[in-house]
Design a protein around this motif. Structure first.
Motif, PDB file in Angstrom:
ATOM      1  N   ILE A  69       0.755  -1.254  -0.094  1.00  0.00           N
ATOM      2  CA  ILE A  69      -0.398   0.078   0.007  1.00  0.00           C
ATOM      3  C   ILE A  69       0.927   1.180  -0.093  1.00  0.00           C
ATOM      4  N   VAL A  70       0.420   2.381  -0.531  1.00  0.00           N
ATOM      5  CA  VAL A  70       1.458   3.568  -0.405  1.00  0.00           C
ATOM      6  C   VAL A  70       0.750   4.255   0.570  1.00  0.00           C
ATOM      7  N   GLY A  71       1.887   4.968   1.380  1.00  0.00           N
ATOM      8  CA  GLY A  71       1.523   5.911   2.224  1.00  0.00           C
ATOM      9  C   GLY A  71       1.246   5.354   3.925  1.00  0.00           C
ATOM     10  N   ALA A  72       1.004   6.354   4.659  1.00  0.00           N
ATOM     11  CA  ALA A  72       0.542   5.801   6.037  1.00  0.00           C
ATOM     12  C   ALA A  72      -0.562   5.003   6.334  1.00  0.00           C
ATOM     13  N   ALA A  73      -1.354   4.876   5.132  1.00  0.00           N
ATOM     14  CA  ALA A  73      -2.588   3.848   5.572  1.00  0.00           C
ATOM     15  C   ALA A  73      -2.202   2.579   5.523  1.00  0.00           C
TER      16      ALA A  73
ATOM     17  N   ILE B 211       7.024   1.978   7.897  1.00  0.00           N
ATOM     18  CA  ILE B 211       8.190   1.914   8.827  1.00  0.00           C
ATOM     19  C   ILE B 211       8.665   3.578   9.286  1.00  0.00           C
ATOM     20  N   VAL B 212       8.761   4.419   8.324  1.00  0.00           N
ATOM     21  CA  VAL B 212       9.003   5.553   8.364  1.00  0.00           C
ATOM     22  C   VAL B 212       8.056   6.221   9.590  1.00  0.00           C
ATOM     23  N   VAL B 213       6.707   5.967   9.508  1.00  0.00           N
ATOM     24  CA  VAL B 213       5.820   6.364  10.661  1.00  0.00           C
ATOM     25  C   VAL B 213       5.910   5.477  11.881  1.00  0.00           C
TER      26      VAL B 213
ATOM     27  N   VAL C 182       6.058  13.047  11.294  1.00  0.00           N
ATOM     28  CA  VAL C 182       5.396  14.468  10.901  1.00  0.00           C
ATOM     29  C   VAL C 182       6.224  14.647   9.326  1.00  0.00           C
ATOM     30  N   LEU C 183       7.322  14.381   9.190  1.00  0.00           N
ATOM     31  CA  LEU C 183       7.972  14.785   7.846  1.00  0.00           C
ATOM     32  C   LEU C 183       7.086  13.887   6.779  1.00  0.00           C
ATOM     33  N   ASN C 184       7.136  12.659   7.192  1.00  0.00           N
ATOM     34  CA  ASN C 184       6.218  11.952   5.972  1.00  0.00           C
ATOM     35  C   ASN C 184       4.950  12.286   5.901  1.00  0.00           C
ATOM     36  N   ALA C 185       4.228  12.822   6.801  1.00  0.00           N
ATOM     37  CA  ALA C 185       2.873  13.349   6.839  1.00  0.00           C
ATOM     38  C   ALA C 185       2.703  14.721   5.879  1.00  0.00           C
ATOM     39  N   ALA C 186       3.835  15.459   6.065  1.00  0.00           N
ATOM     40  CA  ALA C 186       3.911  16.776   5.649  1.00  0.00           C
ATOM     41  C   ALA C 186       4.157  16.475   4.054  1.00  0.00           C
ATOM     42  N   ASN C 187       5.024  15.575   3.951  1.00  0.00           N
ATOM     43  CA  ASN C 187       5.327  15.097   2.520  1.00  0.00           C
ATOM     44  C   ASN C 187       4.111  14.587   1.625  1.00  0.00           C
ATOM     45  N   GLU C 188       3.431  14.104   2.182  1.00  0.00           N
ATOM     46  CA  GLU C 188       2.285  13.341   1.505  1.00  0.00           C
ATOM     47  C   GLU C 188       1.483  14.489   1.155  1.00  0.00           C
ATOM     48  N   ILE C 189       0.955  15.337   1.984  1.00  0.00           N
ATOM     49  CA  ILE C 189       0.115  16.568   1.683  1.00  0.00           C
ATOM     50  C   ILE C 189       0.731  17.257   0.756  1.00  0.00           C
ATOM     51  N   ALA C 190       2.259  17.726   0.741  1.00  0.00           N
ATOM     52  CA  ALA C 190       2.628  18.549  -0.109  1.00  0.00           C
ATOM     53  C   ALA C 190       2.827  17.827  -1.513  1.00  0.00           C
ATOM     54  N   VAL C 191       3.053  16.659  -1.592  1.00  0.00           N
ATOM     55  CA  VAL C 191       3.003  15.997  -3.067  1.00  0.00           C
ATOM     56  C   VAL C 191       1.712  15.841  -3.589  1.00  0.00           C
ATOM     57  N   ASP C 192       0.751  15.682  -2.637  1.00  0.00           N
ATOM     58  CA  ASP C 192      -0.658  15.551  -3.110  1.00  0.00           C
ATOM     59  C   ASP C 192      -0.909  17.000  -3.889  1.00  0.00           C
ATOM     60  N   ALA C 193      -0.618  17.983  -3.152  1.00  0.00           N
ATOM     61  CA  ALA C 193      -0.922  19.333  -3.616  1.00  0.00           C
ATOM     62  C   ALA C 193      -0.191  19.593  -4.953  1.00  0.00           C
ATOM     63  N   PHE C 194       1.091  19.284  -5.151  1.00  0.00           N
ATOM     64  CA  PHE C 194       1.809  19.529  -6.038  1.00  0.00           C
ATOM     65  C   PHE C 194       1.160  18.476  -7.274  1.00  0.00           C
TER      66      PHE C 194
ATOM     67  N   LEU D  99      -0.734  11.761  15.407  1.00  0.00           N
ATOM     68  CA  LEU D  99       0.340  12.690  15.207  1.00  0.00           C
ATOM     69  C   LEU D  99       0.567  12.917  13.798  1.00  0.00           C
ATOM     70  N   ASP D 100       0.077  11.776  12.783  1.00  0.00           N
ATOM     71  CA  ASP D 100       0.143  11.867  11.406  1.00  0.00           C
ATOM     72  C   ASP D 100      -0.935  12.848  10.916  1.00  0.00           C
ATOM     73  N   ALA D 101      -2.103  12.867  11.739  1.00  0.00           N
ATOM     74  CA  ALA D 101      -3.104  13.756  11.269  1.00  0.00           C
ATOM     75  C   ALA D 101      -2.778  14.983  11.726  1.00  0.00           C
ATOM     76  N   ARG D 102      -2.299  15.285  12.867  1.00  0.00           N
ATOM     77  CA  ARG D 102      -1.941  16.815  13.115  1.00  0.00           C
ATOM     78  C   ARG D 102      -0.920  17.400  12.290  1.00  0.00           C
ATOM     79  N   ALA D 103      -0.130  16.544  11.812  1.00  0.00           N
ATOM     80  CA  ALA D 103       0.765  16.977  10.885  1.00  0.00           C
ATOM     81  C   ALA D 103       0.316  17.385   9.465  1.00  0.00           C
TER      82      ALA D 103
END
Ligand code: NAD
Ligand code: MG
Length: 389
Positions: free
Chosen positions: A104-108, A131-133, A330-342, A377-381
């Motif tokens: 699966i891709v991502g924190a899911a 594993i990063v999360v 936090v880094l992974n979550a931020a990156n998922e949002i930022a990449v999706d926005a891109f 934490l993932d959701a907060r980030a």
């Protein structure tokens, strides 16, 4: 082997999932597909179910699951469709599953990967974000459950292939490891023009065919940043024992530098079926379908330092590893949002790093002792990254 390995492929419609089924198709005597899962692609999962006839198909979204159920019934298929948020973790821990491919891709993918680990499965981990999360919690689940954790990420599979089977000897043996990186599509593009990069340009990787999110991560080198974090946990290394070199040809997939300065490397054509086949067959070797590496026709191998101006995101990995536990989440979550926005045209390519580093500075991790705490934490980030957009 007496009985076929019963395999569950989480994320079977994705790039890793499809490659996994390709390897399995070459060895019907060794592997049996018992469960497949996808998020939203009903047509593709339907076709896979008709081909593989698994006992279970899992779709977390009830609407998609209902459609799949109807269409499987119309086709006379006996496959049972499971749905709902907990279904992925349930199937990953199912007693009739021996091997779980976590693709699966991502924190899911965190909860199902931890469920497989706790249930002591043979766990093929492609889903690096899990594993990063999950970090320490994930590794503790592997330990407690007695799971066999096999890295699928090509760099980590390379390191794993260069190490002896007995994990207890790794610490004494390793001086440091070198993760190789292709440098992605923008290795030689003028950094001043990175603001104009389009999603299609970012997804056109020179050497590997991958999903869109991970292709963007490759272009920013956040993929390598996540892999540095992944390596820290998989091989129990200090952050300074992990180095990164750009190697544009993607022939050497990574290296272990031993205490005696002997350097072990794993080479091959860039094809994910090699690490997948090794994960499936370890400690044996089976055919993977990958092409032969012909060193006589291979362009000469070259190496470069990763340029900090072009790839500022890479260095966030060491920063996050040295910060309080949970910073990597936090880094992974931020990156998922930022990449999706891109990918959706809402953020410039060169601003992905700004969102990631600002989130790392702003979001305080706190408790990381349970899946719930990590997902909170993932959701907060994510919420903070969304505000920053
Ligand atoms: P992909 O986007 O092609 O496929 C992702 C799969 O996960 C799909 O089957 C999708 O239906 C499913 N999925 C997506 N979101 C989900 C959710 N919220 N819940 C349940 N299922 C969901 O991605 P990919 O390229 O196959 O990569 C999968 C994982 O493997 C990623 O973590 C990636 O970093 C890692 N990986 C991929 C490669 C590669 O070459 N593709 C190499 C190394 C590691
Ligand atoms: Mg990789």
């Amino acid at each position: 082997m007496n009985r076929r390995q019963r395999v569950c492929v989480l994320g079977s419609t994705g790039s890793i999932g499809v490659n996994t089924l390709d390897v399995i198709a070459r060895h019907p005597d060794r592997y049996e597909v018992v469960a497949l899962s996808a998020m939203s692609r009903v047509d593709e999962l339907l076709q896979q179910c008709l081909t593989w006839k698994p006992r279970f198909a899992v779709m977390p979204l009830r609407g998609a699951a209902a459609e799949l159920r109807t269409r499987l019934r119309e086709a006379g298929s006996p496959t049972e469709v499971l749905d709902g948020a907990a279904a992925l973790a349930d199937i990953a821990a199912h007693p009739d599953v021996d091997t779980v491919m976590a693709a699966i891709v991502g924190a899911a993918g965190l909860a199902p990967a931890i469920a497989a680990a706790r249930a002591g499965k043979r766990l093929l981990l492609a889903n690096k974000e899990a594993i990063v999360v999950g970090g320490a919690l994930f590794m503790a689940a592997v330990e407690q459950g007695g799971a066999t954790l096999l890295p699928i990420d090509s760099e980590h599979s390379a390191i794993f292939q260069c190490l002896p089977e007995d994990r207890a000897t790794w610490h004494e043996r390793i001086d440091h490891i070198v993760l190789t990186a292709s440098g992605g599509p923008f290795r030689s593009r003028d950094p001043k023009t990175l603001a104009d990069v389009t999603p299609d340009q970012a997804c056109a990787h020179p050497n590997w065919v991958m999903g869109r999110k991970i292709s963007v991560d490759s272009a920013t080198m956040m993929k390598k940043a996540l892999e540095v974090i992944e390596a820290r946990w998989l091989f129990n290394l200090a952050p300074e024992q992990i180095r990164v070199l750009i190697h544009p040809q993607s022939i050497i997939h990574s290296m272990v530098v031993c205490r005696d300065q002997s350097v072990l490397a794993q080479l091959g054509t860039p094809d994910m079926r090699v690490p997948i086949a090794y994960g499936l067959s370890f400690p044996e070797r089976i055919t993977s379908g990958a092409g032969r590496l012909d060193l006589l026709t291979t362009p000469s191998l070259s190496f470069e330092e990763a340029d900090a101006v072009r790839f500022p995101g890479l260095h966030l990995s060491w920063q996050a590893l040295k910060a309080p536990e949970g910073s990597t989440t936090v880094l992974n979550a931020a990156n998922e949002i930022a990449v999706d926005a891109f990918l959706n045209g809402r953020l410039r390519f060169d601003r992905i790093h700004a969102v990631n580093s600002q989130c790392l500075a702003d979001v305080q991790p706190g408790d990381c002792a349970s899946i719930e705490a990590l997902l909170d934490l993932d959701a907060r980030a994510r919420a903070h990254a969304t505000r920053l957009l």
